[in-house]
Design an enzyme around this catalytic site. Structure first.
Site, mmCIF file in Angstrom:
data_model
loop_
_atom_site.group_PDB
_atom_site.id
_atom_site.type_symbol
_atom_site.label_atom_id
_atom_site.label_comp_id
_atom_site.label_asym_id
_atom_site.label_seq_id
_atom_site.Cartn_x
_atom_site.Cartn_y
_atom_site.Cartn_z
ATOM 1 N N SER A 68 0.847 -1.187 0.000
ATOM 2 C CA SER A 68 0.000 0.000 0.000
ATOM 3 C C SER A 68 0.880 1.234 0.000
ATOM 4 C CB SER A 68 -0.871 -0.001 1.263
ATOM 5 O OG SER A 68 -1.491 1.257 1.450
ATOM 6 N N TYR A 120 -1.939 -0.547 10.328
ATOM 7 C CA TYR A 120 -2.009 -0.953 8.924
ATOM 8 C C TYR A 120 -0.724 -0.537 8.205
ATOM 9 C CZ TYR A 120 -3.503 -1.218 4.063
ATOM 10 O OH TYR A 120 -3.585 -1.503 2.724
#
Length: 195
Positions: free
Chosen positions: A106, A119
């Site tokens: 990501s 995350y």
């Protein structure tokens, strides 16, 4: 996938587009599930050319009061689970002297964001491991790639929400709620995953 059935969107799309896709049960947090799926693939195909590590969950919350259970769920899926799948396929790829491992990371691995500390940490850890792995396995004809997508219209965006364990009285709650709404809206207008 964790819960393959005839009703899942991938099965419907495959049927609609007449694609030959076989769905197998695989939970990245369950080593026996991983081994069973890899065994079935290798028995049916005789080789394993590509692994795309796309498993991931995204549970928001401020670092200070994020429940331990949420932290562990994110890290167990996004980091340890991906490593478990990778470690299971590496002996096969090493013996065949070829293979490609693709880690779906990501942009959050590069840019920390409020409410996404865990995350972002899971994706940063994944990228560091992938970079080192790349050098370890190159001698066996195995390549390792990392993809860092930004905001796309995928399930992870639609599922983005605090867990039921996140404290209602958190001093960060207003910021958390604001960011959850912002992320959900941006995922609705994000890039098309087909691209």
């Amino acid at each position: 996938m964790r819960n393959p059935d005839d009703n899942c969107s991938l099965a419907r799309t495959a049927a609609d587009e007449n694609l030959s896709i076989k769905l197998l049960k695989l939970d990245v947090t369950d080593k026996s599930s991983i081994q069973k799926a890899v065994d079935v693939i290798f028995q049916n195909e005789g080789c394993l050319d590509v692994l795309i590590n796309n498993a991931g969950i995204h549970i928001p919350g401020a670092l200070e009061d994020m429940p331990d259970s949420d932290i562990h769920r994110v890290m167990n899926t996004n980091f340890f689970g991906v490593l478990n799948v990778t470690r299971t396929v590496l002996p096969i790829m090493r013996k065949q002297q070829s293979g490609r491992i693709i880690m779906v990371s990501s942009i959050g691995a590069m840019i920390g964001r409020a409410n996404d500390s865990i995350y972002c940490a899971s994706k940063s850890a994944l990228e560091a491991a992938a970079e080192a792995l790349r050098y370890e396995v190159a001698r066996f004809g195995i390549s390792v790639s990392v993809i860092e997508p930004g905001v796309f219209q995928t399930e992870i965006g639609r599922k983005y929400d605090v867990s039921s364990e996140y404290p209602q009285d958190s001093p960060y709650r207003q910021l958390v709620d604001y960011r959850v709404n912002l992320v959900k809206k941006s995922c609705q207008t994000g890039d098309d995953p087909q691209r």
